[in-house]
Design a protein around this motif. Structure first.
Motif, PDB file in Angstrom:
ATOM      1  N   ASP A  17       0.831  -1.215   0.000  1.00  0.00           N
ATOM      2  CA  ASP A  17       0.000   0.000   0.000  1.00  0.00           C
ATOM      3  C   ASP A  17       0.863   1.261   0.000  1.00  0.00           C
ATOM      4  O   ASP A  17       0.553   2.236  -0.693  1.00  0.00           O
ATOM      5  N   ILE A  18       1.949   1.246   0.767  1.00  0.00           N
ATOM      6  CA  ILE A  18       2.865   2.393   0.787  1.00  0.00           C
ATOM      7  C   ILE A  18       3.477   2.596  -0.594  1.00  0.00           C
ATOM      8  O   ILE A  18       3.573   3.709  -1.094  1.00  0.00           O
ATOM      9  N   ARG A  19       3.910   1.491  -1.218  1.00  0.00           N
ATOM     10  CA  ARG A  19       4.509   1.587  -2.553  1.00  0.00           C
ATOM     11  C   ARG A  19       3.513   2.171  -3.546  1.00  0.00           C
ATOM     12  O   ARG A  19       3.850   3.045  -4.341  1.00  0.00           O
ATOM     13  N   LYS A  20       2.243   1.725  -3.477  1.00  0.00           N
ATOM     14  CA  LYS A  20       1.217   2.266  -4.386  1.00  0.00           C
ATOM     15  C   LYS A  20       1.005   3.752  -4.144  1.00  0.00           C
ATOM     16  O   LYS A  20       0.873   4.521  -5.095  1.00  0.00           O
ATOM     17  N   ASP A  21       0.964   4.149  -2.874  1.00  0.00           N
ATOM     18  CA  ASP A  21       0.807   5.571  -2.549  1.00  0.00           C
ATOM     19  C   ASP A  21       1.942   6.391  -3.164  1.00  0.00           C
ATOM     20  O   ASP A  21       1.716   7.454  -3.740  1.00  0.00           O
ATOM     21  N   CYS A  22       3.162   5.897  -3.025  1.00  0.00           N
ATOM     22  CA  CYS A  22       4.318   6.616  -3.568  1.00  0.00           C
ATOM     23  C   CYS A  22       4.317   6.628  -5.096  1.00  0.00           C
ATOM     24  O   CYS A  22       4.693   7.624  -5.713  1.00  0.00           O
ATOM     25  N   TYR A  24       1.638   6.341  -7.186  1.00  0.00           N
ATOM     26  CA  TYR A  24       0.482   6.908  -7.871  1.00  0.00           C
ATOM     27  C   TYR A  24      -0.050   8.220  -7.302  1.00  0.00           C
ATOM     28  O   TYR A  24      -0.950   8.811  -7.863  1.00  0.00           O
ATOM     29  N   SER A  25       0.503   8.692  -6.188  1.00  0.00           N
ATOM     30  CA  SER A  25       0.079   9.989  -5.661  1.00  0.00           C
ATOM     31  C   SER A  25       0.733  11.089  -6.491  1.00  0.00           C
ATOM     32  O   SER A  25       1.936  11.051  -6.747  1.00  0.00           O
ATOM     33  N   LEU A  28       3.190  14.421  -3.098  1.00  0.00           N
ATOM     34  CA  LEU A  28       3.591  13.997  -1.760  1.00  0.00           C
ATOM     35  C   LEU A  28       4.492  15.082  -1.194  1.00  0.00           C
ATOM     36  O   LEU A  28       5.389  15.563  -1.871  1.00  0.00           O
ATOM     37  N   ASP A  32       6.041  13.610   4.074  1.00  0.00           N
ATOM     38  CA  ASP A  32       5.393  12.343   3.761  1.00  0.00           C
ATOM     39  C   ASP A  32       6.376  11.363   3.140  1.00  0.00           C
ATOM     40  O   ASP A  32       6.368  10.175   3.460  1.00  0.00           O
ATOM     41  N   LEU A  36       7.180   7.837   4.800  1.00  0.00           N
ATOM     42  CA  LEU A  36       6.875   6.608   4.063  1.00  0.00           C
ATOM     43  C   LEU A  36       8.137   5.796   3.785  1.00  0.00           C
ATOM     44  O   LEU A  36       8.109   4.561   3.835  1.00  0.00           O
TER      45      LEU A  36
END
Length: 65
Positions: A17-22, A24-25, A28, A32, A36
């Protein structure tokens, strides 16, 4: 030891989930990114340690028989 597999999978999911946030966000903040990155590092170490313990447990279990 009964929850080890579950704990490992839970931590792997958090890491994913962290990798996806990084990945596709669109935005940041610097704080953050640092948080992360640090969280990912610690999760990775915990996963490695849990896998190592899990492996050692089963190696020892089957050596005794």
């Amino acid at each position: 030891m009964s929850n080890s597999g579950y704990n490992i999978s839970k931590k792997l999911k958090l890491l994913h989930d962290i990798r996806k946030d990084c990945d596709y966000s669109k935005e940041l903040e610097l704080g953050d990114i640092g948080y992360l990155s640090e969280k990912s590092f610690f999760l990775s170490n915990e996963i490695f340690t849990n896998l190592e313990n899990f492996s050692n447990y089963f190696e020892n279990k089957f050596k005794l028989k």
